[in-house]
Design a protein around this motif. Structure first.
Motif, PDB file in Angstrom:
ATOM      1  N   LYS A 658     -85.980  34.826  -0.768  1.00 16.64           N
ATOM      2  CA  LYS A 658     -84.589  34.715  -0.364  1.00 16.64           C
ATOM      3  C   LYS A 658     -84.464  34.085   1.022  1.00 16.64           C
ATOM      4  O   LYS A 658     -83.580  33.243   1.260  1.00 16.64           O
ATOM      5  CB  LYS A 658     -83.901  36.094  -0.394  1.00 16.64           C
ATOM      6  CG  LYS A 658     -83.733  36.659  -1.792  1.00 16.64           C
ATOM      7  CD  LYS A 658     -82.811  37.867  -1.837  1.00 16.64           C
ATOM      8  CE  LYS A 658     -81.357  37.479  -1.827  1.00 16.64           C
ATOM      9  NZ  LYS A 658     -80.457  38.612  -2.125  1.00 16.64           N
ATOM     10  N   THR A 659     -85.360  34.446   1.917  1.00 18.30           N
ATOM     11  CA  THR A 659     -85.332  33.855   3.255  1.00 18.30           C
ATOM     12  C   THR A 659     -85.616  32.361   3.202  1.00 18.30           C
ATOM     13  O   THR A 659     -84.905  31.553   3.815  1.00 18.30           O
ATOM     14  CB  THR A 659     -86.366  34.547   4.165  1.00 18.30           C
ATOM     15  OG1 THR A 659     -86.042  35.940   4.277  1.00 18.30           O
ATOM     16  CG2 THR A 659     -86.377  33.916   5.543  1.00 18.30           C
ATOM     17  N   ALA A 660     -86.662  31.987   2.467  1.00 20.95           N
ATOM     18  CA  ALA A 660     -87.030  30.571   2.362  1.00 20.95           C
ATOM     19  C   ALA A 660     -85.942  29.766   1.665  1.00 20.95           C
ATOM     20  O   ALA A 660     -85.656  28.621   2.044  1.00 20.95           O
ATOM     21  CB  ALA A 660     -88.359  30.442   1.620  1.00 20.95           C
ATOM     22  N   GLN A 661     -85.334  30.326   0.632  1.00 24.32           N
ATOM     23  CA  GLN A 661     -84.269  29.626  -0.080  1.00 24.32           C
ATOM     24  C   GLN A 661     -83.055  29.403   0.821  1.00 24.32           C
ATOM     25  O   GLN A 661     -82.429  28.331   0.776  1.00 24.32           O
ATOM     26  CB  GLN A 661     -83.855  30.418  -1.322  1.00 24.32           C
ATOM     27  CG  GLN A 661     -84.840  30.332  -2.468  1.00 24.32           C
ATOM     28  CD  GLN A 661     -84.936  28.924  -3.029  1.00 24.32           C
ATOM     29  OE1 GLN A 661     -83.942  28.296  -3.349  1.00 24.32           O
ATOM     30  NE2 GLN A 661     -86.155  28.432  -3.146  1.00 24.32           N
ATOM     31  N   ALA A 662     -82.718  30.388   1.595  1.00 26.66           N
ATOM     32  CA  ALA A 662     -81.577  30.238   2.504  1.00 26.66           C
ATOM     33  C   ALA A 662     -81.826  29.107   3.496  1.00 26.66           C
ATOM     34  O   ALA A 662     -80.916  28.312   3.803  1.00 26.66           O
ATOM     35  CB  ALA A 662     -81.313  31.552   3.236  1.00 26.66           C
TER      36      ALA A 662
END
Length: 967
Positions: A658-662
């Motif tokens: 989720k962090t990388a996608q954001a």
């Protein structure tokens, strides 16, 4: 043409850890007992591959020739010139790369604008079969020939000898190429390029390294004249500074006379090897700090870096052993970091360490981490803590044993697969050895060396080596962050870095390991039916649980096989309420974990096994690929079985995703290259069709771990399954594995050509579609995409015809869009048939360009399509395209991966094996009228589209206030 070393070097400073220059990388294998000391290790000079025919002509040019039969009946050759951007003067910055371009713009035997057409008429494709690259220390030209006939070899040798000795360097051609190189330079623009240039300029104080990027500077590109080229060419392009490398399916002794004929020119005497310019690399003597901030960065990259002069080339067993100790130590550290990442012990999204010998000029050691911008100091502390933990307490014997197994097994697999290794890979290996000044060893010699050296390396020795080479007594602390983050000063960064390195962390113990994944293998299911398609030799059948299976035996890749397990469903089944949930679900396959075993336990168990298992998703399916040695496929299939029956998404993987996608979503909206993808999806699909659009932050935030887990659990229990097996394995062996580990899944609906049909219909917009997006960005770069809706995969004749058209139009685009109008650096047309969503096949061409050229490029591409729809190709163009495709078919259809691509979704795509095997003959039968009619069928106003992204113009400055009248 590319400047590949830029990518390599800039990747390092942007925080991607890389292993040192050496001969081994991680894979899997068998454990070799540890020898107590290094006394038994072999000593003396390293061997050279005895199959090489090597020598030196009277003028000093060296040659290396090797016989190799993949592709069969072919020949390929590279010519290595031992000079690059590091030998340029201040005035010449970029001229090495510019000269590489000029090699294709006129020489004694090849007039301007003839080289590309000449080789394409032989069936070669520009960029794939004829190319070149320039780096810091070398310029290398590449040709892959369609056959090994004497006349073909003569032509290739003639061109290379012209490159070496007889370039025309015509002033008009120099001027014509300026804008093309400027467009190539433009393709690299962006936030990463900006911060990396800042860092490179400060990387090696007192040296010219950071001032010699191969792409060069605008002043040189726009200003150099013929004499500048003559000066560089005359000094560095001398026979004694060149090596001709030939890999061909023929006796080297038949090639040698051609080498002598073309490269030993009459009256040419040997000149001394030119001495490379002194770059001026010095080891750091004190701590330094570098801050590179940019408004369009979306993540933080932190590194601790050491720079020192390069080591001598590795030519002895003693040096090779020293390299191996370093590599094993770095690999053990990185493996440990991967484990901690999987366990959720870092705020960082990744931490890596490595040693890199770059351009025989500098030795680059680093430990780097990346993550959320606001977490940069935490990442720095995590890196420093793990560095010091490894330096203080070293590595356990189990950690070094794991790396040893990987290194040995990788070398074993290189030996097993060498016979069918592509010629271009062999050329690359030889070229790398030439550039490094090291002997060219065979895979058998590499394996013997590693088996002799690796067992002599103890955990204690690897630990001591890591502590020594990563001693942070004088380092550079680097930080790359968005300007929105409060960054320290450089002196404050050094202070924080030194403080972080002052820690003395405790030693940690190894976790318990598992010795099996499945206690007892399930009994295989039965095969319900099956038959062989004679023309393709593809067997297709059904298992008793309704799983579809295809099999093709082929030993082109010796002792290697592939098993793909495809489940219909996934993203195509998503709604506005759960968009992106399939990507989240695939985390259980990307970093395999189950309800019983953690991803770390599974990784440890798979270490030493010559098989890989990886999963992923597409528009309308998800899949698991098992690839490896047939004798070891069972371990992979056991893991695949667990991934299909008890998959688990780990909390750490979910949070990191989720962090990388954001970060990726934010970056996509800031860069022209990312924005064009978003613009296309938003333009050609209905506004309420979320499945075909890029994921947005609002959608990402809605995804919950429990929902993703439930989505995956339902998918593996109910989705129709199609399996394809290809490779050096018998049908009996393959069917036993598939029936045992896939056939025992719960019964489900059979896959068919109508599977998921109720989800495939999307209303297509009517054209012409014209959309220009103005992007708020600091990057002076635009992107244009122009094309039209194309054939579906269900229309094989049209698909083939449009593939032929794409080859011809690509050539025309090179000639007009690149060479004549100089609108882009690189462009080609691509024909992509519709599959998951019928009606959405596309025929497109696109490229980055200067913002001021958007209008012209948007006009030229449709003009070219319209002309082709009206008149079609010429007979000569069609003949060339047929040769190119015949060349491609001849190579590709021998490859197991080609057949895997055809078979893995054959039933759901309704792909007929008759169409696969009949493609070469069908293409050969096409007439110019056939191609024109097919093209005109799809190119029309209702189908066409042009989409562009360009920087938003800065607001005009406010008018100056009127001057008050004087009194």
């Amino acid at each position: 043409m590319k400047t590949s070393a830029i990518v390599m070097s800039l990747a390092l400073v942007s925080g991607v850890g890389m292993f040192g220059a050496g001969r081994v990388a991680s894979a899997a294998g068998t454990l070799v007992p540890v020898v107590a000391a290094s006394a038994d290790a072999p000593k003396g000079p390293l061997p050279t591959d005895e199959r090489l025919v090597t020598g030196m002509l009277d003028n000093g040019l060296r040659y290396i020739i090797r016989r190799h039969s993949n592709p069969p009946g072919r020949a390929a050759m590279w010519i290595h010139v031992s000079t690059g951007s590091l030998n340029e003067t201040d005035r010449q910055r970029g001229i090495a790369h510019y000269l590489e371009h000029m090699a294709f713009n006129g020489s004694k035997n090849f007039p301007p604008n003839s080289v590309i057409d000449f080789f394409q008429s032989m069936g070669l494709s520009f960029g794939r079969h004829q190319n070149a690259f320039t780096s810091f220390d070398q310029t290398t030209y590449q040709l892959e020939m369609p056959d090994n006939k004497p006349e073909t070899m003569e032509k290739a040798m003639l061109f290379f000898s012209d490159v070496a000795f007889n370039l025309s360097l015509l002033p008009h051609e120099i001027d014509e190429e300026r804008q093309i190189i400027m467009e190539e330079k433009r393709t690299r623009l962006g936030a990463q390029q900006r911060v990396q240039e800042i860092i490179l300029k400060q990387l090696a104080p007192g040296s010219i390294f950071g001032e010699r990027l191969p792409i060069g500077v605008e002043e040189t590109i726009m200003g150099v004249q013929k004499q500048d080229f003559v000066d560089y060419y005359g000094k560095w392009y001398v026979p004694s500074n060149m090596t001709l490398i030939v890999v061909a399916d023929q006796d080297p002794e038949t090639i040698l006379p051609l080498v002598k004929k073309h490269f030993q020119q009459e009256g040419q005497t040997r000149q001394p090897v030119p001495v490379d310019q002194n770059v001026g690399i010095k080891a750091y003597q004190e701590h330094r700090g570098v801050i590179a901030a940019d408004a369009e960065l979306t993540s933080a990259d932190v590194s601790i870096t050491w720079i020192e002069p390069a080591k001598a080339p590795t030519t002895t067993f003693e040096q090779a052993r020293e390299d191996l100790v370093e590599q094993m130590a770095s690999a053990a550290f990185n493996r440990r970091m991967g484990k901690k990442l999987s366990e959720g012990k870092f705020k960082a999204l990744g931490i890596n360490a490595g040693v890199q010998q770059l351009a025989n000029t500098l030795r680059w050691k680093s430990i780097s981490g990346r993550g959320e911008p606001g977490q940069w100091q935490t990442i720095l502390n995590e890196m420093a803590t793990e560095l010091q933990r490894a330096r203080l307490h070293g590595f356990s014997q189990a950690e070094i044993d794991d790396i040893r197994k990987e290194f040995i097994a990788d070398a074993e697999q290189s030996v097993e697969r060498e016979a069918t290794r592509p010629a271009r890979a062999i050329l690359g290996s030889i070229n790398n050895a030439v550039a490094a000044g090291e002997p060219v060893m065979s895979p058998q010699q590499e394996l013997a060396m590693i088996k002799a050296l690796a067992p002599t390396i103890t955990a204690e020795e690897a630990s001591k080596k890591f502590a020594d080479i990563m001693d942070p007594k004088a380092v550079m602390f680097m930080l790359q962050v968005p300007t929105s983050v409060q960054a320290p000063s450089e002196s404050e960064l050094v202070e924080l870095g030194v403080k972080a390195l002052s820690v003395k962390p405790d030693k940690e113990s190894d976790a318990a390991r598992v010795d099996r994944l499945i206690a007892k293998a399930p009994e295989p299911a039965t095969i319900a039916e099956g038959a062989v398609h004679e023309a393709s030799q593809v067997w297709s059948g059904w298992l008793s649980n309704n799983v579809r299976v295809h099999f093709r035996q082929m030993d082109y890749k010796k002792d290697e096989a592939w098993i793909n397990i495809s489940l219909s469903g996934g993203a195509i089944q998503e709604t506005a309420a759960n968009r992106g949930i399939t990507d989240a679900a695939m985390l259980a396959w990307g970093r395999p974990a189950t309800g019983t075993f953690s991803s770390t336990q599974i990784r440890d168990f798979m270490t030493g096994k010559k098989v890989t298992v990886r999963g992923g998703g597409g528009a309308d399916s998800v899949s698991i690929m098992v690839n490896g040695k047939p004798a070891e496929l069972e371990a992979g299939m056991q893991l695949a079985h667990l991934m299909l029956t008890d998959p688990k998404i780990e909390q750490a993987a979910f949070d990191q995703w989720k962090t990388a996608q954001a970060q990726a979503i934010k970056q996509r909206k800031l860069s022209p290259q990312g924005a064009i993808q978003e613009a296309v999806a938003n333009t050609i699909f209905p506004k309420d069709e979320v499945r075909t659009r890029p994921l947005e932050v609002e959608q990402l935030e809605k995804i919950q771990l429990e929902a993703a887990q439930a989505w995956l659990s339902n998918l593996v229990k109910t989705a129709p399954v199609e399996v394809a097996v290809v490779g050096d394995i018998t049908r009996e062996q393959a069917m036993d594995l598939v029936a045992r580990y896939v056939g025992t899944l719960p019964a489900r609906e059979k896959v068919s050509a109508s599977t998921l049909d109720n989800l495939r219909t999307i209303e297509r917009p009517k054209g012409p579609i014209l959309n220009t997006v103005e992007l708020q960005t600091q990057t002076p770069l635009a992107v244009v995409l122009s094309g039209f809706f194309n054939a579906d995969i269900s229309s094989p004749r049209d698909v083939r015809a449009m593939q032929v058209a794409s080859r011809i139009i690509s050539t025309r685009m090179i000639q007009r869009v690149r060479e004549k109008e100089q609108l882009v650096y690189s462009i080609s047309a691509n024909s992509q048939p519709g599959s998951a969503y019928p009606g959405f096949g596309v025929f497109v061409a696109g490229a980055p360009t200067e913002p001021g050229k958007v209008e012209r490029l948007s006009q030229v591409l449709p003009e070219m399509y319209a002309e082709f729809a009206a008149n079609g190709p010429t007979e000569e163009e069609l003949a060339t395209a047929k040769k190119q495709l015949a060349n491609t078919f001849d190579t590709d259809m021998k490859e197991p991966t080609f057949w895997m691509g055809q078979m893995q979704n054959a039933t759901v795509r309704d792909l007929k094996m008759d169409d696969v095997v009949g493609t070469p003959a069908a293409v050969e039968a096409f007439t110019t009228s056939d191609i024109r009619e097919a093209f005109a069928k799809y190119y029309n106003d209702q189908n066409r589209m042009t989409i562009a992204v360009k920087p938003k113009a800065a607001p005009a400055p406010a008018p100056a206030p009127a001057a008050e009248p004087s009194k």
